[in-house]
Design an enzyme around this catalytic site. Structure first.
Site, PDB file in Angstrom:
ATOM      1  CG  HIS A   1      -1.809  -1.222   1.345  1.00  8.92           C
ATOM      2  ND1 HIS A   1      -1.351  -2.293   2.185  1.00  8.92           N
ATOM      3  CD2 HIS A   1      -2.990  -1.943   0.730  1.00  8.92           C
ATOM      4  CE1 HIS A   1      -2.109  -2.973   2.200  1.00  8.92           C
ATOM      5  NE2 HIS A   1      -3.226  -3.007   1.398  1.00  8.92           N
TER       6      HIS A   1
ATOM      7  CB  THR B   1     -12.697  16.424  10.531  1.00 13.99           C
ATOM      8  OG1 THR B   1     -12.992  15.459   9.997  1.00 13.99           O
ATOM      9  CG2 THR B   1     -11.715  17.605   9.800  1.00 13.99           C
TER      10      THR B   1
ATOM     11  CG  ASP C   1     -19.773  17.754  12.034  1.00 17.00           C
ATOM     12  OD1 ASP C   1     -18.688  17.395  11.277  1.00 17.00           O
ATOM     13  OD2 ASP C   1     -20.673  16.761  12.499  1.00 17.00           O
TER      14      ASP C   1
HETATM   15  O1  LIG Z   1     -11.189  14.434   8.414  1.00 18.50           O
HETATM   16  P1  LIG Z   1     -10.637  12.806   8.749  1.00 18.50           P
HETATM   17  O2  LIG Z   1      -9.434  13.004   9.169  1.00 18.50           O
HETATM   18  O3  LIG Z   1     -10.798  11.993   7.408  1.00 18.50           O
HETATM   19  O4  LIG Z   1     -11.587  12.375  10.077  1.00 18.50           O
HETATM   20  C1  LIG Z   1     -12.967  12.390  10.003  1.00 18.50           C
HETATM   21  O5  LIG Z   1     -13.531  12.646   8.640  1.00 18.50           O
HETATM   22  C2  LIG Z   1     -14.203  11.421   7.998  1.00 18.50           C
HETATM   23  C3  LIG Z   1     -15.515  11.292   7.966  1.00 18.50           C
HETATM   24  O6  LIG Z   1     -15.846  12.495   7.281  1.00 18.50           O
HETATM   25  C4  LIG Z   1     -13.690  10.278   8.962  1.00 18.50           C
HETATM   26  O7  LIG Z   1     -12.330   9.817   8.576  1.00 18.50           O
HETATM   27  C5  LIG Z   1     -13.481  10.945  10.315  1.00 18.50           C
HETATM   28  O8  LIG Z   1     -12.557  10.402  11.295  1.00 18.50           O
HETATM   29  O1  LIG Z   2     -16.467  11.314  11.704  1.00 17.12           O
HETATM   30  C1  LIG Z   2     -16.929  11.979  11.761  1.00 17.12           C
HETATM   31  C2  LIG Z   2     -16.191  13.141  11.403  1.00 17.12           C
HETATM   32  C3  LIG Z   2     -16.787  14.599  11.547  1.00 17.12           C
HETATM   33  N1  LIG Z   2     -18.173  14.439  11.811  1.00 17.12           N
HETATM   34  C4  LIG Z   2     -18.886  13.420  12.147  1.00 17.12           C
HETATM   35  O2  LIG Z   2     -20.162  13.627  12.656  1.00 17.12           O
HETATM   36  N2  LIG Z   2     -18.381  12.291  12.067  1.00 17.12           N
END
Ligand SMILES: O=P(O)(O)O[C@H]1O[C@H](CO)[C@@H](O)[C@H]1O
Ligand SMILES: O=c1cc[nH]c(=O)[nH]1
Length: 237
Positions: free
Chosen positions: A5, A91, A205
């Protein structure tokens, strides 16, 4: 010595790797903050870069979304590329009423509905926790930048779209700050391989209040978190 990978050569990665879920956020970090950058892997478009942050060699690479994807990349980085420290820069969705959109959370622990850590411990519970030195370096870097991070327990969910009734109410009642999808897996891989990890998250959010940010902002605008993670990379012992 590519893995299935990662197409990098031995020595291509720095000892510390920042890992956002989104490979394009990895590129944003490399473009904005690293000098002498080279692309070290692009297999499956999961971009990885190595450069210098000041005097400190640092790599940044996407993890993909979810514990299985993060686990593959973290395991290969720790075991095949001599990576010692991974700082997830992700996030999350706020759950606690104490958490607001754009706040920075440092995940001291990560609860989960995933079975990966129970699989490692043959059915027993595993406390998925951050490395203390990295946690301290991250909190110190945030405070030095005038940011008051929230430090506590997050929930690494298998499902982004979770149909479980009262899911967020239950998490809220147990003091969970936010939901995301990788930290508990990363902490399990770090423990299994004897390496170090921490997760720094920006609240994109709020799943209870309903406030949100756009996909473009999620990709480009979380610079406070990026700077905190880079300062922690430069200062962690
Ligand atoms: O912004 P990242 O780092 O991807 O993290 C959050 O965003 C994604 C979901 O939208 C999931 O991977 C969650 O953990
Ligand atoms: O996993 C995630 C990331 C951002 N916001 C969410 O609600 N869930």
């Amino acid at each position: 010595m590519a893995t299935p990978h990662i197409s990098a050569e031995p020595g291509d990665f720095a000892e510390t790797v920042l890992m956002p879920g989104d490979p394009l956020r990895a590129k944003v970090i490399a473009d904005h903050y690293l000098e002498d950058v080279k692309t070290v892997t692009d297999t499956r478009n999961m971009l990885g870069f190595t450069g210098r942050y000041g005097d400190t060699p640092v790599s940044v690479m996407g993890s993909g979304m979810g514990i299985p994807s993060m686990s593959i990349y973290a395991f290969e980085l720790y075991t095949q590329y001599n990576v010692e420290k991974i700082i997830r820069v992700g996030t999350c969705g706020g759950i606690s009423p104490t958490v607001k959109v754009r706040d920075i959370i440092v995940a001291m622990g990560a609860s989960t509905d995933s079975s990966v850590n129970r699989t490692r411990l043959a059915g027993d519970d595993f406390a998925a926790i951050a490395d203390y030195g990295l946690l301290e370096a991250t909190v110190n870097a945030a405070r030095k930048a005038g940011i008051a991070p929230q430090v506590g327990n997050v929930f690494s969910s298998e499902l982004f779209y979770n149909p479980r009734a009262n899911f967020f109410d239950t998490l809220k009642a147990h003091g969970i700050l936010a939901v995301e999808m990788e930290a508990a897996g990363l902490y399990g891989v770090a423990a299994e391989t004897g390496k170090r990890a921490v997760s720094v998250l920006t609240v994109s959010d709020h799943v209870v209040s309903g406030t949100s940010t756009s996909a473009d902002e999620r990709q480009n605008s979380f610079h406070e978190m990026m700077q905190v993670a880079l300062e922690a990379a430069a200062n962690a012992h």
